[in-house]
Scaffold this motif. Structure first.
Motif, PDB file in Angstrom:
ATOM      1  N   ARG A 195       0.830  -1.210   0.000  1.00  0.00           N
ATOM      2  CA  ARG A 195       0.000   0.000   0.000  1.00  0.00           C
ATOM      3  C   ARG A 195       0.864   1.258   0.000  1.00  0.00           C
ATOM      4  NH1 ARG A 195      -5.342  -0.813   3.872  1.00  0.00           N
ATOM      5  NH2 ARG A 195      -6.210  -2.569   2.703  1.00  0.00           N
ATOM      6  N   THR A 229      -3.522   1.763   7.240  1.00  0.00           N
ATOM      7  CA  THR A 229      -4.332   0.620   7.675  1.00  0.00           C
ATOM      8  C   THR A 229      -5.828   0.887   7.522  1.00  0.00           C
ATOM      9  OG1 THR A 229      -4.683  -0.960   9.462  1.00  0.00           O
ATOM     10  CG2 THR A 229      -4.486   1.358  10.090  1.00  0.00           C
ATOM     11  N   LEU A 245      -7.378  -4.593   5.548  1.00  0.00           N
ATOM     12  CA  LEU A 245      -5.950  -4.921   5.367  1.00  0.00           C
ATOM     13  C   LEU A 245      -5.635  -6.384   5.694  1.00  0.00           C
ATOM     14  CD1 LEU A 245      -2.968  -3.695   4.904  1.00  0.00           C
ATOM     15  CD2 LEU A 245      -2.875  -3.648   7.401  1.00  0.00           C
TER      16      LEU A 245
END
Lengths: 153, 707
Positions: B107, B140, B144
């Motif tokens: 990410r 987050t 996740l």
């Protein structure tokens, strides 16, 4: 019945024969005083009464009216630990830890009376305390460390 | 195209709890939750597991919060026992955290427009090479970790470890020394009542009659329960519950029968058994030599936790909540359900730390007691703590054992043939171990009792009664036979080390006897039969630590002896040298130990476990035995079951061999057998007296010296 715990006045609605231990735990909220045997053989319930280490399971509450009772909660806190509590953390002197608060109270009564105890004095002071996890040598190290710190105060 | 449905085998407990979100949360507030299914029992496991998570995620240790085990939320990791937590839970967290880190980096890379190679992480801050950064806490969200682990993320190589391998202080100690209410014994929901159970006087006792009315009328009494042989009270105050339970015990009339054997482990030799040869080697025909034999025993041992077992339970609208220090919350729930006659889903079992237990003590039993008494006082929590005399009289002990050995010592000073036979009951009665029935104490005392489950014996390679019965030494001819005696006269379950204490005591005592017969130094004699290089290394290290001199005879009444084993023959290597003094009594003055448990996660935690295991093992061998007559267990307090005091403990030195490249195994057990043997061998070295029956009491010593 009226007792004084860690400087705090407390009125208790218990039978006079009640062992002090249960009053400290359940009325005064001092859970650091712990039940181990109820017969004065293990030291997990050790408190200081008028300067002496005493097993609170073995004393009826009626016998301590008017006396000053100190428990582990009364000597230091998580934020402001007593030198003994700090020394036990520094030496990592605990496994399960259930016996530790009673041992700290035995040690405090010793160090308050004798700032420079010998090994024999230490063993004598701990003769009422049992530790089942085998943390003895760390415990002794922690008490010696605290003794050094307390002499500096 | 058919999808390949074969699931990848995942490390440790991830295999059975495959979702990453079962193990970890990365929280937007800058913290990490970890949810071990294993529990703290004073061994420092939560500190070690936190180190693993912080290491793999690259966050500071103080960000990692431990969520205590509770059914329906925590991963089901079975039982915390057998020194398997570092392997099972540690591996799961290592791979789960490594995978969480990879997901976060993916990410971060997308957000910062960087490749994985261009990213670095420090305390949850991900930096790209150009200087742009983003934190885990920004990256987050709930999705996740809402996925199955792949097991493909690569944990860090040990050379890169910064947190694992350091002596991180235990997280629990500051609160414990401050006297905060950390134990299940201290747990107090508002409006809590106190319960106590009045146990029968003995296993076989039948209740003839009991008057309940006077007990009901006692001050503070809320309920009196009688269900078959299960008698208990609930009262407003703790001392009221204790008084009422004592009164109830006096009101009950029992009939007892002499069902127990004589207090000598050799009864095992005459009882029905299941016999199994567990190791057989037939090498070259045994050369000529001398034959030797030995017989070694030990009595039943108690866990003797410093804290009598305790639980709190609450019953509301047909459902139960139980707070317990059980080592296995899911297995306990599985056995509470039939005893309470509700489905498991109607019970929530919450773990709260207890005192050290060293195996299965009465933690599970008291949980059922609390639930049964809570049912009599709906809507209010009921706390039950066993009295000291109940803990000693009713806890499940470690089985008595007998080991017989026989060996041929050839003329070249080598063992050419080795026979070992072990007699014992099973070594586990934990919830969930039996296919059918239960060993929860109260369930067997109810009006409609549940079926008693047989004591289980964990199978090899770890083994139960036969744990460490197969010697680690190389002998050309060998036969090891397990004689499992299925029906124990006393309750039995697991105690630290299980059967290894007696098996290693026998093997290592006998090795010493053979070394003497061969006129070879005991360390040289062991090395002669040891091939495994890690085994040789701990033996050599402990000899160096103690400055061992071959065939040394110390001055005065002092003596030294060695004991060695690899725990379960597949875990940690431990070698022990004990120094004893035989004066009025036998005292152990000093103990040196060398240990190799593969990769060391926390060296100070490991040393603490070793010191504790060694001191407790000295107590086992010098002092400990459960006394009983033909009707009753007669141990009531510490006077009847003395353990080592502060004045009597030896000075213990621990030497570590860290092997960062090898898997970490547990260190909570394995000291028991080597210590027992080292003490016995040291006694022989000091005095020429060989004790083969444990414990080494003063009476036994005097008898042996007179013989």
């Amino acid at each position: 019945m009226d007792i004084t715990v860690n400087g705090r006045f407390l009125s208790v609605a218990a039978d006079p024969e009640t062992p002090l231990l249960y009053v400290l735990r359940n009325d005064a909220g001092c859970k650091g005083v712990r039940f181990g045997c109820g017969t004065g053989h293990c030291g997990t319930c050790m408190v200081i009464i008028d300067g002496k280490a005493v097993q609170s399971c073995d004393v009826p509450v009626s016998a301590v009216a008017g006396k000053s009772i100190q428990t582990v909660e009364g000597i230091g806190t998580l934020e402001q630990p007593h030198p003994l509590q700090r020394a036990f953390v520094e030496e990592q002197a605990a496994q399960c830890g259930y016996c530790i608060t009673g041992i700290i109270m035995s040690a405090k009564a010793l160090l308050d009376a004798n700032k420079n105890p010998s090994d024999d004095d230490l063993k004598e002071a701990l003769s009422k305390n049992l530790c089942r996890c085998g943390t003895h040598q760390r415990i002794v190290r922690a008490i010696k460390r605290a003794a050094v710190e307390m002499r500096k105060l | 195209m058919a999808e390949n449905t074969a699931r990848r085998k995942l490390p440790g407990s991830l295999e059975t709890n495959r979702k990453l979100s079962q193990w970890l949360d990365i929280n937007a507030d800058g913290t990490v939750n970890m949810r071990p299914g294993k529990i703290e029992i004073g061994q420092g496991i939560l500190t070690a597991l936190r180190q693993i998570v912080a290491e793999e995620l690259d966050v500071n240790l103080n960000r990692v919060k431990v969520v205590t085990a509770v059914t329906a939320m925590s991963p089901n990791e079975g039982v915390t026992s057998g020194s398997r937590s570092i392997e099972e839970s540690g591996s799961a967290f290592r791979y789960a955290a490594a995978e969480a880190r990879e997901l976060l980096l993916a990410r971060a890379g997308a957000k910062l427009g960087a490749t994985l190679e261009q990213l670095s992480v420090s305390d949850g801050v991900v930096c790209a090479r150009g200087g742009a950064s983003v934190t885990y806490w920004e990256l987050t969200d709930a999705s996740l970790l809402d996925r199955e682990a792949t097991g493909e993320a690569r944990p860090k190589p040990p050379a890169q470890h910064k947190i694992v391998g350091t002596a991180a202080p235990r997280v629990d100690i500051p609160r414990k020394v401050a006297g905060l209410p950390v134990y299940v014994q201290d747990h107090e929901p508002s409006g809590m009542l106190h319960g106590r159970v009045s146990r029968p006087p003995s296993y076989s006792a039948e209740l003839i009659g009991v008057k309940l009315d006077d007990v009901r009328a006692m001050p503070g009494v809320v309920a009196v329960v009688r269900d078959g042989r299960f008698l208990g009270v609930v009262a407003e105050r703790e001392e009221q519950a204790i008084r009422a339970a004592r009164r109830l015990a006096r009101e009950a009339k029992w009939s007892e029968k002499p069902t127990l054997p004589e207090m000598n482990p050799r009864y095992l030799l005459d009882w029905p058994e299941k016999t199994e040869v567990i190791s057989e080697k037939k090498g070259a025909a045994a050369s000529a030599g001398r034959e030797f034999s030995g017989e070694y025993t030990r009595q039943f041992l108690a866990h003797a936790s410093i804290a009598p077992s305790c639980a709190t339970a609450q019953y509301d609208d047909g459902k139960y909540t139980v707070w317990t220090h059980s080592q296995g919350i899911y297995p306990l729930r599985g056995e509470l359900a039939p005893a309470l006659q509700v489905p498991p889903e109607d019970i929530v079992v919450r773990h709260v730390e207890g005192a050290g237990c060293y195996g299965q003590n009465a933690a599970d039993d008291v949980a059922l007691d609390a639930a049964l008494l809570a049912r009599a006082a709906p809507g209010r929590a009921v706390r039950v703590q066993w009295m000291r005399e109940d803990e000693f009289a009713w806890e499940p002990y470690s089985s008595a054992m007998v080991v017989k050995t026989r060996a041929t010592l050839s003329d070249d000073g080598r063992i050419s043939a080795w026979h070992l036979d072990v007699w014992s009951h099973g070594h586990s009665s934990r919830p969930g171990r039996a296919d059918d029935g239960t060993n929860l104490l109260a369930a067997l005392h109810l009006e409609k009792p549940l079926k008693r489950a047989p004591a289980a014996n964990p199978p090899l390679p770890g083994g139960g009664s036969h744990r460490n019965a197969i010697p680690i030494y190389e002998f050309p001819n060998q036969r090891v036979t397990n004689h499992l005696v299925p029906d124990p006269p006393l309750r039995v379950s697991s105690l630290r080390g299980l059967g290894s204490q007696t098996n290693v005591f026998a093997i290592e005592s006998f090795m010493d006897e053979l070394a003497v017969a061969a006129d070879v130094d005991p360390i040289e004699f062991r090395l002669r039969h040891l091939v495994d290089s890690r085994a040789r290394a701990v033996v050599e290290k402990v000899a160096t630590m103690a400055n061992w001199k071959p065939k040394q005879q110390l001055a005065g009444n002092l003596g030294r002896g060695i004991g060695f084993a690899r725990y379960k023959n597949l875990a940690g290597y431990m070698a022990i040298i004990a120094e004893v003094e035989l004066a009025e009594t036998l005292r152990v003055l000093r103990v040196w130990s060398a240990v190799d448990v593969g990769q060391t996660i926390n060296p100070d935690g490991l040393i603490n476990q070793m010191e504790g295991g060694i001191i407790q093992a000295v107590s086992f061998v010098l002092r400990e035995e459960v006394k009983y007559d033909r009707e009753r267990v007669t141990v009531r307090g510490w006077d009847d079951y003395p353990i080592l005091s502060f004045a009597e403990v030896p000075q213990v030195v621990v030497g570590l061999i860290n092997r960062p490249e090898l898997p970490a195994v547990g260190a909570g057990e394995g000291q028991q057998g080597p210590v027992a043997a080292a003490v016995g061998n040291a006694l022989f070295n000091a005095s020429g007296v060989r004790l083969r029956d444990m414990p080494f009491t003063r009476e036994r010593l005097l008898a042996a010296m007179a013989a």
